[in-house]
Write an enzyme that holds these catalytic residues in place. Structure first.
Site, PDB file in Angstrom:
ATOM      1  N   VAL A 178       0.830  -1.200   0.000  1.00  0.00           N
ATOM      2  CA  VAL A 178       0.000   0.000   0.000  1.00  0.00           C
ATOM      3  C   VAL A 178       0.871   1.260   0.000  1.00  0.00           C
ATOM      4  O   VAL A 178       0.623   2.192  -0.749  1.00  0.00           O
ATOM      5  CB  VAL A 178      -0.966  -0.010   1.211  1.00  0.00           C
ATOM      6  CG1 VAL A 178      -1.706   1.319   1.328  1.00  0.00           C
ATOM      7  CG2 VAL A 178      -1.939  -1.170   1.081  1.00  0.00           C
ATOM      8  N   GLY A 179       1.894   1.270   0.853  1.00  0.00           N
ATOM      9  CA  GLY A 179       2.810   2.413   0.866  1.00  0.00           C
ATOM     10  C   GLY A 179       2.278   3.611   1.631  1.00  0.00           C
ATOM     11  O   GLY A 179       2.498   4.760   1.238  1.00  0.00           O
ATOM     12  N   ASN A 229      -1.131   5.439  14.738  1.00  0.00           N
ATOM     13  CA  ASN A 229       0.127   4.962  14.168  1.00  0.00           C
ATOM     14  C   ASN A 229       0.751   6.104  13.374  1.00  0.00           C
ATOM     15  O   ASN A 229       0.106   6.701  12.518  1.00  0.00           O
ATOM     16  CB  ASN A 229      -0.160   3.752  13.272  1.00  0.00           C
ATOM     17  CG  ASN A 229       1.083   3.158  12.654  1.00  0.00           C
ATOM     18  OD1 ASN A 229       1.637   3.712  11.709  1.00  0.00           O
ATOM     19  ND2 ASN A 229       1.521   2.027  13.164  1.00  0.00           N
ATOM     20  N   CYS A 273       7.677   0.077   8.260  1.00  0.00           N
ATOM     21  CA  CYS A 273       6.912  -0.152   7.037  1.00  0.00           C
ATOM     22  C   CYS A 273       7.848  -0.556   5.908  1.00  0.00           C
ATOM     23  O   CYS A 273       8.767   0.195   5.559  1.00  0.00           O
ATOM     24  CB  CYS A 273       6.123   1.084   6.620  1.00  0.00           C
ATOM     25  SG  CYS A 273       5.197   0.790   5.097  1.00  0.00           S
ATOM     26  N   LYS A 328       6.627   0.132  16.908  1.00  0.00           N
ATOM     27  CA  LYS A 328       6.324  -1.069  16.120  1.00  0.00           C
ATOM     28  C   LYS A 328       7.563  -1.539  15.368  1.00  0.00           C
ATOM     29  O   LYS A 328       8.146  -0.789  14.579  1.00  0.00           O
ATOM     30  CB  LYS A 328       5.186  -0.786  15.138  1.00  0.00           C
ATOM     31  CG  LYS A 328       4.671  -2.033  14.420  1.00  0.00           C
ATOM     32  CD  LYS A 328       3.372  -1.722  13.689  1.00  0.00           C
ATOM     33  CE  LYS A 328       2.772  -2.957  13.037  1.00  0.00           C
ATOM     34  NZ  LYS A 328       1.478  -2.657  12.407  1.00  0.00           N
ATOM     35  N   GLY A 357      -0.640 -12.651  12.227  1.00  0.00           N
ATOM     36  CA  GLY A 357      -1.402 -13.846  11.869  1.00  0.00           C
ATOM     37  C   GLY A 357      -2.440 -14.292  12.869  1.00  0.00           C
ATOM     38  O   GLY A 357      -2.936 -15.411  12.770  1.00  0.00           O
TER      39      GLY A 357
END
Lengths: 258, 304
Positions: free
Chosen positions: B72-73, B100, B131, B166, B245
């Site tokens: 997505v970026g 975030n 990311c 994160k 997951g």
């Protein structure tokens, strides 16, 4: 419009042509408000363990009988598994999603153009337009006669013009080659609403672009969520990347970078 | 009555350990039709940057065995749009709203965090230094302990509320990064972001994603995520938030056992939008079945 996730009961699964299934499910006690051109995200267990849902156009909806229909092309493992469901089986469904065709911009004589399985959302669209007092005309194209879907059903509602790539039915050529798209005939239509493969929709739009008639297309892309959060299904528009699932799937072609 | 509340430190107390992962839950309200979003411990909204970002061209997604790749970026309308147009819609939620924050430079992160710091109803920032889908910054900060510490240190100076960082799994030793951000003042760490992956359409001889590579998520990454949560929870003193997951309550319990104080539901939100509610109910059921009256007694209680 409220969205639901529900296990809907399959009422019937009928092969309407090679690789195409008409699947009817019961919405039970749910009374969804459904606009023609909206879609659902369907999922069932597949042999290869597909994770994601499949976005499928809503073909028809009978609110009195609570029956929702999908016209599905069996392409891969997921759509094949969905079409193998039998009466009584459950179909995990998130619906109704996206924005449908704008009925208020259709006018008195809309031209509905479908390519292949792209005729799917045009059934509910034709029915609702007729109930609003409009007189739609259909133009359907397919590779060959056997891939022309539900022509009899559409013909009972409105005039249907046909093209096939191989000339096995209707005129030989693409749907955009139909005489309906000549400038003189096109000017008799109030709007054009299209669903089909992207090259076909672009060809139709090219024929319509020189007129003042609005052309609305329903885009198909790979999707994950279907509810506007994953941003995987974007298309490039005059306003930048927009989500096909929640900003569309129906767009006025003037807003697209085509 | 089972006690479900967990405290992640620095005034971030969650009514229960279930959060949702950034980029998989929009701004919360997209899920209002499916369950009571306020019933969760909190939710983490889509990655926000200083300036608007268009993200990457399509195609951005590919389904892979037990997972999916995305590229997505960080498409978003920028922090000012968030403050003016989205934040007001979040005031109705009674649980913890976490934003975030991502950026291309330390200055970007600091400017965005400073703006978020002015929002009373935002309980915490999750600093995204992981990311994989942006050319500049993003994962670049998260793969180097010194750079990770530098960005956390800079944001710490302008953001006094809870700062969650994160982490990316695309490193040789995730504990080194975790320790570096702990030393720089992080209040907690969340892990894992997506694993760098690739999918190819053999018939067309082309990559499935416009960016060629992208981030892998979904059940396929769970064993990697569990391993890293286990390792990091033994390497740092600050709380660990586990994700990767999780699709059901058993998955979530596994993360709590491995040492996570809370969990985030990510890709499963795309498959069943009511997953977070199901996970929460299932955790409660698990605690009852095992006669555990406080979820904190479960955290890190793996028998080895």
């Amino acid at each position: 419009m409220t969205k639901y996730r529900a296990d809907l009961t399959v009422l019937s699964s009928t092969d309407v042509a090679q690789d195409f299934t008409l699947l009817r499910v019961s919405t039970h006690d749910i009374d969804p408000v459904i606009a023609p051109g909206q879609f659902a995200e369907l999922r069932t267990v597949t042999p290869t363990g597909n994770l994601l849902r499949r976005p499928i156009s809503i073909h028809d909806y009978d609110p009195k009988a609570h029956v929702l229909s999908f016209l599905i092309r069996r392409v891969g493992d997921a759509t094949k598994a969905i079409c193998r469901l039998r009466p009584g089986d459950k179909l995990d469904t998130v619906f109704p999603l996206g924005n449908g065709f704008p009925l208020d911009k259709a006018g008195n004589r809309p031209l509905l153009v479908g390519g292949g399985v792209g005729v799917a959302p045009l059934m509910l669209l034709a029915k609702q337009l007729i109930s609003c007092g409009a007189s739609p005309v259909c133009a359907f194209g397919a590779k060959t006669e056997s891939e022309l879907l539900l022509i009899d059903e559409f013909s009972r509602l409105c005039p249907v013009h046909i093209s096939t790539d191989d000339g096995s039915k209707g005129i030989k050529g693409f749907v955009s080659d139909l005489p309906l798209f000549s400038p003189s005939e096109l000017s008799s239509f109030s709007s054009v609403m299209v669903c089909g493969p992207t090259p076909m929709m672009k060809a139709v739009n090219n024929r319509v672009a020189s007129s003042s008639i609005d052309c609305f297309v329903s885009l198909e892309t790979m999707m994950a969520c279907g509810i506007g959060v994953c941003l995987c299904c974007v298309t490039d528009t005059q306003e930048g990347n927009l989500r096909v699932c929640t900003d569309g799937p129906v767009f006025n072609t003037k807003s697209l970078k085509w | 009555m089972v006690k479900l509340s967990v405290n992640l430190g620095n005034n971030l107390s969650l009514a229960n350990p279930v959060l949702t992962a950034s980029g998989t839950f929009g701004y919360g309200y997209e899920y209002d039709d499916f369950f009571d979003v306020s019933s969760l411990g909190g939710f983490i909204v889509k990655g926000t940057t200083l300036e608007p970002r268009q993200g990457n061209p399509a195609p951005r997604m590919a389904e892979t065995p037990s997972g999916m790749l995305n590229a997505v970026g960080l498409q978003n309308k920028g922090v000012e749009y968030f403050v003016s147009n989205i934040y007001p819609k979040l005031l109705k939620y009674s649980n913890c709203v976490i934003v975030n924050v991502s950026g291309s430079s330390v200055e970007d992160y600091v400017a965005t965090a400073s703006r978020i710091a002015q929002l009373d109803h935002v309980a915490a920032i999750e600093l995204n230094i992981s990311c994989p889908n942006v050319k500049k910054g993003g994962m670049g900060f998260g793969t180097n302990p010194d750079m990770a510490a530098q960005v956390v240190d800079a944001v710490r100076k302008v953001y006094s509320k809870h700062l969650m960082v994160k982490l990316t799994p695309n490193v040789t030793d995730i504990t080194a990064i975790a320790r570096a951000v702990e030393s720089a003042g992080a209040d907690s760490v969340s892990l894992i972001n997506t694993l760098l992956g690739m999918a190819i359409d053999a018939e067309r001889r082309r990559p499935m994603l416009s960016t060629i590579t992208g981030g892998l998520s979904g059940p396929a990454v769970k064993p990697v995520a569990l391993r890293m949560v286990w390792q990091v929870s033994h390497a740092v003193k600050i709380p660990v938030v586990g994700l990767g997951g999780i699709a059901n309550a058993t998955d979530a319990v596994e993360f709590l056992l491995a040492g996570a104080s809370a969990v985030q539901i990510g890709t499963a939100n795309f498959i069943d939008p009511s997953t977070p509610a199901r996970v929460l109910a299932g955790i409660e059921d698990y605690l009852r079945r095992h006669n555990i009256d406080n979820v904190n007694d479960l955290i890190g209680s793996l028998i080895v």
